[in-house]
Every structure is written in C-alpha cells, then in structure tokens.
Write a protein that holds these residues in place. Structure first.
Motif, PDB file in Angstrom:
ATOM      1  N   ILE A 160       0.848  -1.187   0.000  1.00 20.92           N
ATOM      2  CA  ILE A 160       0.000   0.000   0.000  1.00 20.92           C
ATOM      3  C   ILE A 160       0.884   1.239   0.000  1.00 20.92           C
ATOM      4  N   GLY A 161       0.256   2.385  -0.215  1.00 20.46           N
ATOM      5  CA  GLY A 161       0.974   3.644  -0.198  1.00 20.46           C
ATOM      6  C   GLY A 161       0.203   4.692  -0.959  1.00 20.46           C
ATOM      7  N   PRO A 162       0.492   5.964  -0.726  1.00 19.09           N
ATOM      8  CA  PRO A 162      -0.186   7.041  -1.443  1.00 19.09           C
ATOM      9  C   PRO A 162       0.054   6.941  -2.946  1.00 19.09           C
ATOM     10  N   ASN A 163      -0.758   7.641  -3.719  1.00 21.37           N
ATOM     11  CA  ASN A 163      -0.538   7.702  -5.167  1.00 21.37           C
ATOM     12  C   ASN A 163       0.866   8.222  -5.455  1.00 21.37           C
ATOM     13  N   GLY A 164       1.529   7.575  -6.424  1.00 19.46           N
ATOM     14  CA  GLY A 164       2.881   7.988  -6.772  1.00 19.46           C
ATOM     15  C   GLY A 164       3.955   7.442  -5.860  1.00 19.46           C
ATOM     16  N   ALA A 212       3.486 -20.051  -9.737  1.00 24.84           N
ATOM     17  CA  ALA A 212       3.726 -20.306  -8.320  1.00 24.84           C
ATOM     18  C   ALA A 212       3.405 -19.062  -7.502  1.00 24.84           C
ATOM     19  N   MET A 213       3.516 -17.898  -8.146  1.00 22.20           N
ATOM     20  CA  MET A 213       3.249 -16.627  -7.484  1.00 22.20           C
ATOM     21  C   MET A 213       2.517 -15.713  -8.446  1.00 22.20           C
ATOM     22  N   ILE A 214       1.585 -14.918  -7.904  1.00 24.33           N
ATOM     23  CA  ILE A 214       0.823 -13.977  -8.727  1.00 24.33           C
ATOM     24  C   ILE A 214       0.930 -12.579  -8.138  1.00 24.33           C
ATOM     25  N   LEU A 215       1.187 -11.603  -9.010  1.00 26.03           N
ATOM     26  CA  LEU A 215       1.131 -10.191  -8.657  1.00 26.03           C
ATOM     27  C   LEU A 215      -0.216  -9.650  -9.118  1.00 26.03           C
ATOM     28  N   LEU A 216      -0.987  -9.086  -8.202  1.00 24.48           N
ATOM     29  CA  LEU A 216      -2.294  -8.515  -8.525  1.00 24.48           C
ATOM     30  C   LEU A 216      -2.234  -7.004  -8.330  1.00 24.48           C
ATOM     31  N   ASP A 217      -2.411  -6.267  -9.413  1.00 27.58           N
ATOM     32  CA  ASP A 217      -2.352  -4.805  -9.358  1.00 27.58           C
ATOM     33  C   ASP A 217      -3.774  -4.255  -9.218  1.00 27.58           C
ATOM     34  N   GLU A 218      -4.129  -3.852  -8.018  1.00 27.45           N
ATOM     35  CA  GLU A 218      -5.445  -3.306  -7.696  1.00 27.45           C
ATOM     36  C   GLU A 218      -6.581  -4.185  -8.231  1.00 27.45           C
ATOM     37  N   PRO A 219      -6.710  -5.388  -7.693  1.00 26.20           N
ATOM     38  CA  PRO A 219      -7.698  -6.344  -8.225  1.00 26.20           C
ATOM     39  C   PRO A 219      -9.147  -5.892  -8.112  1.00 26.20           C
ATOM     40  N   THR A 220      -9.468  -4.939  -7.241  1.00 28.78           N
ATOM     41  CA  THR A 220     -10.865  -4.514  -7.094  1.00 28.78           C
ATOM     42  C   THR A 220     -11.116  -3.095  -7.600  1.00 28.78           C
ATOM     43  N   ALA A 221     -10.169  -2.525  -8.338  1.00 28.75           N
ATOM     44  CA  ALA A 221     -10.318  -1.148  -8.819  1.00 28.75           C
ATOM     45  C   ALA A 221     -11.546  -1.008  -9.723  1.00 28.75           C
ATOM     46  N   PHE A 259      -0.383  -8.292  -3.621  1.00 26.44           N
ATOM     47  CA  PHE A 259      -1.317  -7.405  -4.319  1.00 26.44           C
ATOM     48  C   PHE A 259      -1.174  -5.964  -3.868  1.00 26.44           C
ATOM     49  N   ILE A 260      -1.454  -5.065  -4.820  1.00 25.50           N
ATOM     50  CA  ILE A 260      -1.551  -3.627  -4.560  1.00 25.50           C
ATOM     51  C   ILE A 260      -3.029  -3.311  -4.400  1.00 25.50           C
ATOM     52  N   GLU A 261      -3.374  -2.549  -3.386  1.00 15.48           N
ATOM     53  CA  GLU A 261      -4.788  -2.259  -3.150  1.00 15.48           C
ATOM     54  C   GLU A 261      -4.939  -0.938  -2.397  1.00 15.48           C
ATOM     55  N   HIS A 262      -5.964  -0.152  -2.812  1.00 18.89           N
ATOM     56  CA  HIS A 262      -6.253   1.120  -2.136  1.00 18.89           C
ATOM     57  C   HIS A 262      -7.370   0.982  -1.108  1.00 18.89           C
ATOM     58  N   ASP A 263      -8.142  -0.089  -1.191  1.00 20.37           N
ATOM     59  CA  ASP A 263      -9.229  -0.298  -0.240  1.00 20.37           C
ATOM     60  C   ASP A 263      -8.637  -0.885   1.048  1.00 20.37           C
ATOM     61  N   MET A 264      -8.564  -0.048   2.084  1.00 19.33           N
ATOM     62  CA  MET A 264      -7.906  -0.472   3.311  1.00 19.33           C
ATOM     63  C   MET A 264      -8.663  -1.572   4.043  1.00 19.33           C
ATOM     64  N   ASP A 265      -9.984  -1.628   3.894  1.00 16.79           N
ATOM     65  CA  ASP A 265     -10.743  -2.719   4.507  1.00 16.79           C
ATOM     66  C   ASP A 265     -10.292  -4.061   3.948  1.00 16.79           C
ATOM     67  N   ILE A 266     -10.108  -4.104   2.628  1.00 14.46           N
ATOM     68  CA  ILE A 266      -9.640  -5.329   1.987  1.00 14.46           C
ATOM     69  C   ILE A 266      -8.243  -5.682   2.471  1.00 14.46           C
TER      70      ILE A 266
END
Length: 248
Positions: free
Chosen positions: A36-40, A167-176, A203-210
């Motif tokens: 996680i982290g701010p935009n940019g 074996a590994m998956i990178l998910l870039d904002e899966p719920t955007a 995974f990268i995600e902006h939804d903190m609940d998730i």
C-alpha cells in the motif's frame, strides 16, 4: 519458510525522479501480502520491475533463488511468476471458455493444429473447465467476455493467469473500479484461490478494509521507499504510515 521472491537494494530512476529507492524485501512461500501507499509511491513501478517490463537502475531480483533481472517478460512468466494488471488483459471477442482455453494451450505450447488426437484436445478442455469452476464462472462459460460485469472480467483475467500455472501472482489493484459488492466477492474469491491452490500472492490495493482483512503482511511505500512492513495491527499503529497517509 522458503523465500519465493527477494528484492535487494532495488532502485529505479526516470531522469531526475527516483521512482523506487533502495527497496529490499522477501516474500515467503504461500504468503498473501499487500503493498500500500499514497498515489505515486512507486507501487506499480515496483511490479513492473519484478515482472520484467522495465529494468532497474541497480539492485537484484531473485525468484526461487534465480536472478531474473534482464530476463524477458515471457521468460519470467515461464518461471512461474504471473501478473494481473489493473486493466484486464483478456480477449473481448472470445468467450470465457475460449479465453481460458487459449491460455491453457499457450502453457502446453500447443495449437489447434498440433492437437492431432481427441485425447489431447479433451485434456485441454478438461483443464479449461476445471479452471472455470475454480473461479465460479461456469454459468458464463460460453458468454463473450466483453459482456461480463467488471468483477467477472477481473475473475476471468485471474483465471487466464491461473491457466499458466504460476507459483506466485502479482495482482495490481484487483478490485479497482468495482462496486462494493463486486469488491467483496472478488477478494473473497482471490482469498479462496490462494488458500486452495497454495499460491503466493502479492497485491496492490487502495481499499484499506480489503488490505487489513485479508493480507497476512502489509508493506508500505512512500516516495519510492519501503517505509514499513508488518502485520495489520503493526501497520495500523505505525506513526510513519499514519503520517504518509494523513500528512502529519
């Protein structure tokens, strides 16, 4: 536990911009973690470095102990590192079944012209149907993917990645871009696949609940640097993380 992915002193500059600065981390086998982290903050740039879309300015990336800096995107994928982008990477004119079937064929290095027997063809179809059921898209198998909801398109994108047997998956904002209901069902499916298939997920995600409900470990980036790493409780109470988000 065994480290699947290791980054050592990874740096990436674009001109005078330091997009990723001296990032070191270790992802363990069967770990489900978030960045996680701010935009940019450099999150997507980090994913681009790991998956081979861009080269680092310096530093090393090891996947199952093998240095992958300088390898092509296809070479990295063939080693078992899959990636789903924020925008789905599917064929809109093909059905759900056909999208996954194409990925299964690619994994087996076959084409329809090389399927000289019904046995081989049925093997591909069996694997395709298995993946469709894994992501609960059975009722939509013969629907064109362009007509699916955004949430189902994302599940299809994940299914296509699963067909490559990573074996590994990178998910870039899966719920955007999803509705609250779609976000909930999608991340629940992701968590189910992670558990049942013994995957390693980052995974990268902006939804903190998730993030706080599903990630075992959370890593926080700000201005290209990794500023914190820990379990949800540790990150929630980290003053540097609070300052990065709230500007304190």
């Amino acid at each position: 536990m065994t480290a699947v992915l290791e980054l050592k002193n990874l740096k990436k500059s674009f001109g005078g911009l330091q997009a990723v600065f001296d990032v070191s981390l270790s992802i363990q086998e069967k770990e489900m973690s978030a960045i996680i982290g701010p935009n940019g903050a450099g999150k997507t740039t980090l994913f681009n470095l790991i998956s081979g879309f861009i080269l680092p300015s310096s530093g090393s990336i090891f996947f199952h102990g093998q240095e992958i800096v300088g390898k092509s995107v296809d070479e990295i994928s063939n080693l078992g590192l899959g990636r789903c982008f924020q925008r789905t990477n599917i064929f809109p004119r093909l059905t759900v079944f056909e999208n996954i079937q194409a990925a299964v064929l690619a994994k087996k290095r076959k084409s329809h012209h090389l399927l000289s027997s019904w046995l081989r063809f049925s093997e591909v179809n069996r694997r395709t149907e298995e993946i469709i059921e894994n992501v609960n898209l059975g009722s939509l198998a013969h629907i064109k993917s362009s007509t699916l909801s955004h949430g189902d398109q994302k599940l299809l994108d994940i299914a296509v990645t699963l067909a490559l047997e990573p074996a590994m998956i990178l998910l870039d904002e899966p719920t955007a871009g999803m509705s609250p209901e779609e976000r909930f069902s999608t991340i629940e499916m992701v968590a189910k696949l992670w558990k049942e298939m013994s995957l390693t997920l980052l995974f990268i995600e902006h939804d903190m609940d998730i993030v706080f409900n599903h990630a075992q470990l959370i890593r926080v980036m700000n201005q290209g640097q990794l500023i914190a790493e820990g379990n949800p409780a540790e990150i929630r109470n980290n003053r540097e993380v609070i300052a990065a988000y709230l500007g304190e």
